[in-house]
Design a protein around this motif. Structure first.
Motif, PDB file in Angstrom:
ATOM      1  N   LYS A 110      54.244  33.666  39.806  1.00  0.00           N
ATOM      2  CA  LYS A 110      54.295  34.693  38.753  1.00  0.00           C
ATOM      3  C   LYS A 110      53.061  34.636  37.848  1.00  0.00           C
ATOM      4  O   LYS A 110      52.964  35.357  36.871  1.00  0.00           O
ATOM      5  CB  LYS A 110      55.542  34.488  37.888  1.00  0.00           C
ATOM      6  CG  LYS A 110      56.826  34.644  38.669  1.00  0.00           C
ATOM      7  CD  LYS A 110      57.639  35.770  38.118  1.00  0.00           C
ATOM      8  CE  LYS A 110      58.912  35.963  38.892  1.00  0.00           C
ATOM      9  NZ  LYS A 110      60.033  36.188  38.014  1.00  0.00           N
ATOM     10  N   ILE A 111      52.146  33.727  38.161  1.00  0.00           N
ATOM     11  CA  ILE A 111      50.948  33.572  37.332  1.00  0.00           C
ATOM     12  C   ILE A 111      49.789  34.270  38.036  1.00  0.00           C
ATOM     13  O   ILE A 111      49.484  33.951  39.186  1.00  0.00           O
ATOM     14  CB  ILE A 111      50.639  32.072  37.100  1.00  0.00           C
ATOM     15  CG1 ILE A 111      51.803  31.444  36.328  1.00  0.00           C
ATOM     16  CG2 ILE A 111      49.320  31.900  36.361  1.00  0.00           C
ATOM     17  CD1 ILE A 111      51.808  29.937  36.324  1.00  0.00           C
ATOM     18  N   PRO A 112      49.169  35.261  37.358  1.00  0.00           N
ATOM     19  CA  PRO A 112      48.059  35.978  38.013  1.00  0.00           C
ATOM     20  C   PRO A 112      46.942  35.010  38.399  1.00  0.00           C
ATOM     21  O   PRO A 112      46.614  34.109  37.641  1.00  0.00           O
ATOM     22  CB  PRO A 112      47.567  36.952  36.939  1.00  0.00           C
ATOM     23  CG  PRO A 112      48.666  37.053  35.951  1.00  0.00           C
ATOM     24  CD  PRO A 112      49.413  35.754  36.004  1.00  0.00           C
ATOM     25  N   LYS A 113      46.401  35.200  39.580  1.00  0.00           N
ATOM     26  CA  LYS A 113      45.307  34.346  40.040  1.00  0.00           C
ATOM     27  C   LYS A 113      43.999  35.119  39.942  1.00  0.00           C
ATOM     28  O   LYS A 113      43.909  36.247  40.399  1.00  0.00           O
ATOM     29  CB  LYS A 113      45.522  33.942  41.498  1.00  0.00           C
ATOM     30  CG  LYS A 113      46.723  33.051  41.715  1.00  0.00           C
ATOM     31  CD  LYS A 113      46.442  31.616  41.289  1.00  0.00           C
ATOM     32  CE  LYS A 113      47.608  30.702  41.536  1.00  0.00           C
ATOM     33  NZ  LYS A 113      48.665  30.798  40.521  1.00  0.00           N
ATOM     34  N   PHE A 114      43.028  34.491  39.349  1.00  0.00           N
ATOM     35  CA  PHE A 114      41.702  35.097  39.283  1.00  0.00           C
ATOM     36  C   PHE A 114      40.717  34.105  39.847  1.00  0.00           C
ATOM     37  O   PHE A 114      40.841  32.913  39.651  1.00  0.00           O
ATOM     38  CB  PHE A 114      41.317  35.430  37.829  1.00  0.00           C
ATOM     39  CG  PHE A 114      42.045  36.635  37.330  1.00  0.00           C
ATOM     40  CD1 PHE A 114      41.461  37.880  37.371  1.00  0.00           C
ATOM     41  CD2 PHE A 114      43.343  36.522  36.838  1.00  0.00           C
ATOM     42  CE1 PHE A 114      42.152  39.003  36.934  1.00  0.00           C
ATOM     43  CE2 PHE A 114      44.031  37.639  36.402  1.00  0.00           C
ATOM     44  CZ  PHE A 114      43.424  38.877  36.448  1.00  0.00           C
ATOM     45  N   GLN A 115      39.762  34.611  40.579  1.00  0.00           N
ATOM     46  CA  GLN A 115      38.729  33.729  41.092  1.00  0.00           C
ATOM     47  C   GLN A 115      37.751  33.487  39.951  1.00  0.00           C
ATOM     48  O   GLN A 115      36.892  34.295  39.677  1.00  0.00           O
ATOM     49  CB  GLN A 115      38.011  34.377  42.291  1.00  0.00           C
ATOM     50  CG  GLN A 115      38.886  34.492  43.516  1.00  0.00           C
ATOM     51  CD  GLN A 115      39.443  33.135  43.939  1.00  0.00           C
ATOM     52  OE1 GLN A 115      38.730  32.151  43.988  1.00  0.00           O
ATOM     53  NE2 GLN A 115      40.731  33.083  44.237  1.00  0.00           N
ATOM     54  N   LEU A 116      37.965  32.379  39.256  1.00  0.00           N
ATOM     55  CA  LEU A 116      37.058  32.050  38.174  1.00  0.00           C
ATOM     56  C   LEU A 116      35.835  31.383  38.792  1.00  0.00           C
ATOM     57  O   LEU A 116      35.970  30.535  39.663  1.00  0.00           O
ATOM     58  CB  LEU A 116      37.743  31.124  37.170  1.00  0.00           C
ATOM     59  CG  LEU A 116      39.011  31.703  36.552  1.00  0.00           C
ATOM     60  CD1 LEU A 116      39.624  30.714  35.570  1.00  0.00           C
ATOM     61  CD2 LEU A 116      38.709  33.016  35.830  1.00  0.00           C
ATOM     62  N   LEU A 117      34.694  31.792  38.330  1.00  0.00           N
ATOM     63  CA  LEU A 117      33.469  31.270  38.925  1.00  0.00           C
ATOM     64  C   LEU A 117      32.953  30.096  38.113  1.00  0.00           C
ATOM     65  O   LEU A 117      32.551  30.232  36.973  1.00  0.00           O
ATOM     66  CB  LEU A 117      32.410  32.371  38.991  1.00  0.00           C
ATOM     67  CG  LEU A 117      32.870  33.626  39.753  1.00  0.00           C
ATOM     68  CD1 LEU A 117      31.866  34.746  39.561  1.00  0.00           C
ATOM     69  CD2 LEU A 117      33.055  33.307  41.221  1.00  0.00           C
ATOM     70  N   TYR A 118      33.006  28.924  38.732  1.00  0.00           N
ATOM     71  CA  TYR A 118      32.482  27.727  38.084  1.00  0.00           C
ATOM     72  C   TYR A 118      31.399  27.168  39.006  1.00  0.00           C
ATOM     73  O   TYR A 118      31.479  27.330  40.224  1.00  0.00           O
ATOM     74  CB  TYR A 118      33.582  26.677  37.882  1.00  0.00           C
ATOM     75  CG  TYR A 118      34.583  27.096  36.862  1.00  0.00           C
ATOM     76  CD1 TYR A 118      34.297  26.993  35.502  1.00  0.00           C
ATOM     77  CD2 TYR A 118      35.804  27.644  37.241  1.00  0.00           C
ATOM     78  CE1 TYR A 118      35.210  27.402  34.558  1.00  0.00           C
ATOM     79  CE2 TYR A 118      36.729  28.048  36.303  1.00  0.00           C
ATOM     80  CZ  TYR A 118      36.418  27.934  34.947  1.00  0.00           C
ATOM     81  OH  TYR A 118      37.326  28.333  34.008  1.00  0.00           O
TER      82      TYR A 118
END
Length: 151
Positions: free
Chosen positions: A140-148
């Motif tokens: 239920k938690i939105p997933k975002f491709q965070l760029l690190y």
């Protein structure tokens, strides 16, 4: 739909709502009203406002407003909508298994998910915690491709 949730466009308005919201969770949604995901989230926020009104206040912050850019930069709002939580002027963080504990990124699946999160933050805040664990299951938690860099 009547706008039960205020939209803030001035730094002064954001400052004062953070300062003046006492013993309640303050929910600030940073985004723009023209964005589809923001509109989904705003709908959930508006529908939940009465249910959480005893222990939370909700406001929308227009990230296109020149006067709130200091907050956009401070909270590193790169994805919209981003929702930030406060309690007695303290920034409340939430560990939801993502790299960023400072904000909720994206919309909630359902009104109840949002209410569960706000309740968890309120209960944690009442115990003096500044970070709480997200009560929602990972799906239920939105997933975002965070760029690190090379994480």
């Amino acid at each position: 739909m009547s706008n039960v949730v205020d939209t803030l466009t001035k730094k002064k308005e954001v400052d004062s709502i953070i300062r003046d919201t006492i013993d309640k969770v303050l929910i600030l949604r940073f985004g723009r009203s023209s964005d589809t995901v923001c509109l989904q989230l705003d709908d959930i926020l508006a529908k939940s406002a009465r249910d959480v009104s005893k222990f939370a206040s909700i406001a929308l912050v227009d990230i296109d407003s020149e006067d709130v850019q200091m907050y956009v930069k401070y909270f590193d709002i790169t994805f919209i909508p981003s929702t930030i939580f406060f309690f007695n002027a303290h920034h409340m963080k939430m560990d939801s298994g993502t790299a960023d504990h400072t904000k909720w990124i994206g919309a909630f699946h359902k009104k109840q998910d949002f209410i569960d999160v706000v309740e968890a933050i309120y209960r944690g805040a009442m115990k003096g915690k500044l970070i709480v664990t997200c009560p929602l299951p990972p799906e239920k938690i939105p997933k975002f491709q965070l760029l690190y860099k090379d994480v």
